[in-house]
Enzyme design. Structure first.
Site, mmCIF file in Angstrom:
data_model
loop_
_atom_site.group_PDB
_atom_site.id
_atom_site.type_symbol
_atom_site.label_atom_id
_atom_site.label_comp_id
_atom_site.label_asym_id
_atom_site.label_seq_id
_atom_site.Cartn_x
_atom_site.Cartn_y
_atom_site.Cartn_z
ATOM 1 N N ARG A 122 -2.060 7.251 2.002
ATOM 2 C CA ARG A 122 -1.542 8.342 2.839
ATOM 3 C C ARG A 122 -0.594 7.831 3.916
ATOM 4 O O ARG A 122 0.454 8.395 4.164
ATOM 5 C CB ARG A 122 -2.712 9.111 3.469
ATOM 6 C CG ARG A 122 -3.406 10.022 2.449
ATOM 7 C CD ARG A 122 -4.495 10.846 3.091
ATOM 8 N NE ARG A 122 -5.483 9.977 3.742
ATOM 9 C CZ ARG A 122 -6.587 10.418 4.328
ATOM 10 N NH1 ARG A 122 -6.834 11.712 4.336
ATOM 11 N NH2 ARG A 122 -7.436 9.587 4.898
ATOM 12 N N THR A 142 -4.291 -1.713 10.042
ATOM 13 C CA THR A 142 -5.686 -1.511 9.662
ATOM 14 C C THR A 142 -6.591 -2.033 10.768
ATOM 15 O O THR A 142 -6.181 -2.818 11.616
ATOM 16 C CB THR A 142 -6.028 -2.243 8.343
ATOM 17 O OG1 THR A 142 -5.601 -3.593 8.463
ATOM 18 C CG2 THR A 142 -5.340 -1.593 7.173
ATOM 19 N N THR A 143 -7.822 -1.560 10.761
ATOM 20 C CA THR A 143 -8.815 -2.020 11.734
ATOM 21 C C THR A 143 -9.742 -3.017 11.037
ATOM 22 O O THR A 143 -9.590 -3.293 9.865
ATOM 23 C CB THR A 143 -9.669 -0.844 12.235
ATOM 24 O OG1 THR A 143 -10.164 -0.161 11.084
ATOM 25 C CG2 THR A 143 -8.838 0.096 13.069
ATOM 26 N N ALA A 155 -2.041 -3.147 14.697
ATOM 27 C CA ALA A 155 -2.256 -1.926 15.495
ATOM 28 C C ALA A 155 -3.249 -1.009 14.806
ATOM 29 O O ALA A 155 -2.943 -0.432 13.776
ATOM 30 C CB ALA A 155 -0.929 -1.199 15.702
ATOM 31 N N LYS A 202 -15.179 17.358 11.066
ATOM 32 C CA LYS A 202 -15.393 16.022 11.637
ATOM 33 C C LYS A 202 -16.894 15.810 11.853
ATOM 34 O O LYS A 202 -17.582 16.673 12.379
ATOM 35 C CB LYS A 202 -14.653 15.902 12.966
ATOM 36 C CG LYS A 202 -14.606 14.482 13.513
ATOM 37 C CD LYS A 202 -13.663 14.381 14.703
ATOM 38 C CE LYS A 202 -13.618 12.974 15.264
ATOM 39 N NZ LYS A 202 -13.104 11.977 14.287
ATOM 40 N N PHE A 237 -1.402 3.816 15.228
ATOM 41 C CA PHE A 237 0.057 3.851 15.348
ATOM 42 C C PHE A 237 0.573 5.144 15.978
ATOM 43 O O PHE A 237 1.783 5.327 16.097
ATOM 44 C CB PHE A 237 0.708 3.669 13.972
ATOM 45 C CG PHE A 237 0.925 2.244 13.587
ATOM 46 C CD1 PHE A 237 1.677 1.405 14.389
ATOM 47 C CD2 PHE A 237 0.395 1.741 12.413
ATOM 48 C CE1 PHE A 237 1.888 0.071 14.030
ATOM 49 C CE2 PHE A 237 0.600 0.417 12.047
ATOM 50 C CZ PHE A 237 1.352 -0.419 12.859
ATOM 51 N N HIS A 251 -11.352 18.741 17.724
ATOM 52 C CA HIS A 251 -11.013 18.480 16.326
ATOM 53 C C HIS A 251 -11.490 19.621 15.427
ATOM 54 O O HIS A 251 -12.332 20.420 15.823
ATOM 55 C CB HIS A 251 -11.661 17.168 15.856
ATOM 56 C CG HIS A 251 -10.998 15.939 16.385
ATOM 57 N ND1 HIS A 251 -11.269 15.446 17.659
ATOM 58 C CD2 HIS A 251 -10.056 15.111 15.857
ATOM 59 C CE1 HIS A 251 -10.531 14.354 17.854
ATOM 60 N NE2 HIS A 251 -9.786 14.130 16.792
ATOM 61 N N GLY A 268 0.812 -1.236 0.000
ATOM 62 C CA GLY A 268 0.000 0.000 0.000
ATOM 63 C C GLY A 268 0.834 1.268 0.000
ATOM 64 O O GLY A 268 0.496 2.210 0.711
ATOM 65 N N GLY A 276 -13.481 8.596 18.005
ATOM 66 C CA GLY A 276 -13.177 7.201 18.313
ATOM 67 C C GLY A 276 -12.144 7.070 19.421
ATOM 68 O O GLY A 276 -12.274 6.205 20.300
#
Lengths: 268, 268, 268, 268
Positions: free
Chosen positions: C15, C102-103, C127, C161, C130, C157, C11, C167
């Site tokens: 980003r 990734t989740t 994780a 958002k 990170f 934020h 990947g 989260g």
């Protein structure tokens, strides 16, 4: 002949009043002539617990009698709203300038005091909040709101406080609202996955109330625009914080010949 | 006929200039007529990398020719000090109001521009710092310093910054010094067990410079008096922060007929 | 023979992925052997926009082929949850340690990876976050919650958002809840004069979500008890913040022979 | 039979001691059996000013006599270093666990207490700092320093403090130094245009000491790495902040059978 400001304090045994006695007693160009209490007529202030070291200050229960017996410049009134109005009028009649730290005056009270000041060509200051840092925070917030469209208020107090948001937070929001158009802030489609997360809404700006043991009384006002934030924060740790405002008011009232409501109007 | 402010931008390819193009292009009541560049004469702005979406904006290398060919209200100059002075004078001669974002003008430059503004009955704004939040922070600090005798400045930047303290911190200290007497702060007998702990001394107030990777550009000004502190803080995250100041200056210069140096003098 | 950790990145054009390429390329003891992309088979990474300066790194579209052709130690996967699971299993089969950011893994996915790690006697780290500073903030909050009964979370934020609370705020609240009994905080009789002022309630603790233009991603966790407060705050300014966590994970996975889920479990 | 922890307090009239009396008296599972004072032998604690409401607590001037007459679990000693050592040894001889809040123990004192604990199979806790928030701040800073190479400490106190930096700031810096290599932070070529701006240097990290009236005792530890900062802050408002640490220590010492020096070693 000296240039000290001659002062009478009404309400010397209250929490604010006892701080004011301390202030006047430790400020070189101030002099405490007498105090007004609702009892202890004829005694000396040094007779009362906590004031043993304050010499030569008689206690009066009647303000008129006190004003006739002394040659004073300023009356600092830290009593109750009802008594405060009577004291302010009486002082002005005797050419003594009132500095009053209570809330609850009606518009007609204020109008009457304004008329009296004009008639006597004397200054008078009524200030619901003497914490000069808090007053500056509100004043600066109002100025900043003219250049930043988005603002949120976070106020933080000890967890024994009953009401949320605090009176100062609401006052700040009112002052900001007075200079900006109502604006719904945040993303137009934002949603709360836990109700209340975005805080209280006041004409589109958000107010958050934090309550924790350990905290005293704190408020921050956050302004944001592209690439920057501006934060104005006041932390109040104890009642001593009110005294710098009382000092400024006493000094200022000597130079005024008009009526002023709110400390923010004498801070340039 | 519309009511848009007609604008020329000098220096469109610089870091500030390209943000200004973006600002003018996305503000409804602003219109970009032309740009001044030191090359690309005769091309269109849309020919240049990064500006492909900006239509109908010709590039001139000569300001006079541009002013003769267009009917503009305001020149935004974001070039260099030398060019800036020439551009400002030329614009005023053509009855166009300059908004200039460079430093380095001499006192005689400023005097000459003031005279020209008077002669032409036109506004002109020279602003070394367009970050409106930073300017408000300094302005508020100067006001607060009249009521708080004790103040310390903590400025925080990324660790690639060479100088400490920052220019903004020194400017803030100067503005505070202008309204208060020099005061040696801290305990009279305080001592540093590690040299430098108490920071830099500027007429008795202390300045601390923090440098860490991750930080961008931040400053807080802390005032303290008995029982309270007042903190004014500015966080700058990116160059976009300058644009709100440019916008305010353009709007304001249209209503002025005098010369103004420093954004702080148009923020009431 | 050198001691560099030989790395494959899946990947690289995303980003996070492009930051990871930059990280591996600039870390002395890391070496980038190859990248996995879903197109550009047979090309070199330097052929792609933004990577012209990265030499000798071939692009594969098939992970197995890549693993057979190279002798790598670690696979950094920054793709999608579906691809991530397949990549992690494949890497382990080829005795390469996965570090996956990734989740979306299911409990049975996690169980399968744990089994594979045991079988192969290899480390693997999954994780979801990170940002090492954010992970430490959550970990410290969980520890502090054992000694402070009262806590509030303020997350802040940018105003683009959509969801509130964030989260990370919810994750923090969950971690705190895991170590303390539910406690209704604030005064038992407190009341909101403006609805929402006290924020969201999560098992008795309060969460406040601030949204302002200019802000990036910030959170503070405030603990209070008599006479003191403890504040843990994380400010994230850009995506570079994730890379210190990737670096720690790569170094750590080389020393592990078990499966680890969550960066907090490798920070001692 | 109840499960309350039976406690003796030495030094009940000191500033810490009087807070400890209040703590024990208001904690349901604690019970105050007696106090040790250097005078008032034979009187009751309720005879002394400030303690009129504390019933049935006799005053002893001799610890041995007190230990023989009561059946206590824990001695809380808040006296002086000299007395503290004697009290701790005596308590252990009588199978009572000491919790001591004074500094100044020599290494051989500590060794002797450790030996005694082993011999008696009893816990003993000596804690120079009982402010649990401050101890956690230091502990968290030490953990974070393993993942962030760059850190600065800002400590802020009232302007009556003589020394800079504070003892807590130096202790924090020592604890951080213990886990990281010395690193000269900031830009290699950075220069101070005003001496002291960059603060004190401690093995390459920087410490800044702010002194202002109004402040009490505050410290923040700032960690930075690319794109992020992590801040750990402790605010101490009054002496009550120490009591949560005393409470934790009393509860913990009941479960220990070893000697512990420093509150950080019992906070997991």
């Amino acid at each position: 002949m000296d240039n000290k400001v001659k002062i009478i304090i009404a309400g010397p045994r209250g929490r604010m009043g006892s701080e004011a006695v301390k202030l006047v007693n430790t400020t070189e160009h101030f002099e405490l002539l007498a105090v007004i209490d609702h009892k202890h007529e004829g005694q000396m202030l040094s007779d009362l617990e906590g004031f043993h070291h304050i010499n030569n200050v008689p206690i009066y229960t009647d303000l008129e009698k006190c004003l006739q017996s002394t040659n004073s410049d300023v009356l600092i009134d830290l009593t109750t709203p009802e008594v405060g109005m009577y004291h302010a009028k009486t002082a002005l009649h005797y050419h003594v300038r009132p500095v009053v730290g209570t809330t609850g005056f009606t518009p007609s009270d204020l109008a009457e005091l304004e008329r009296l000041c004009q008639e006597k060509n004397l200054g008078c200051i009524i200030a619901p909040n003497f914490a000069i840092g808090a007053v500056l925070m509100m004043k600066f917030s109002q100025i900043a709101a003219q250049y930043f469209n988005d603002v949120e208020i976070i106020e933080m107090h000890h967890d024994q406080k009953l009401d949320a948001p605090s009176g100062t937070a609401v006052k700040t929001a009112e002052m900001i609202s007075a200079v900006r158009e109502s604006k719904k802030q945040g993303h137009p489609n934002e949603k709360e996955t836990l109700a209340g997360a975005r805080g209280a809404d006041y004409t589109g700006m958000h107010i958050h109330s934090v309550r924790l043991p350990g905290l005293v009384a704190h408020q921050q006002v956050l302004f944001g625009s592209e690439g920057q934030t501006l934060t104005i924060r006041h932390d109040s740790y104890n009642r001593g914080s009110f005294m710098s405002g009382v000092k400024v008011a006493v000094e200022k009232v000597m130079k005024l010949n008009t009526f002023v409501y709110g400390l923010e109007n004498i801070l340039e």
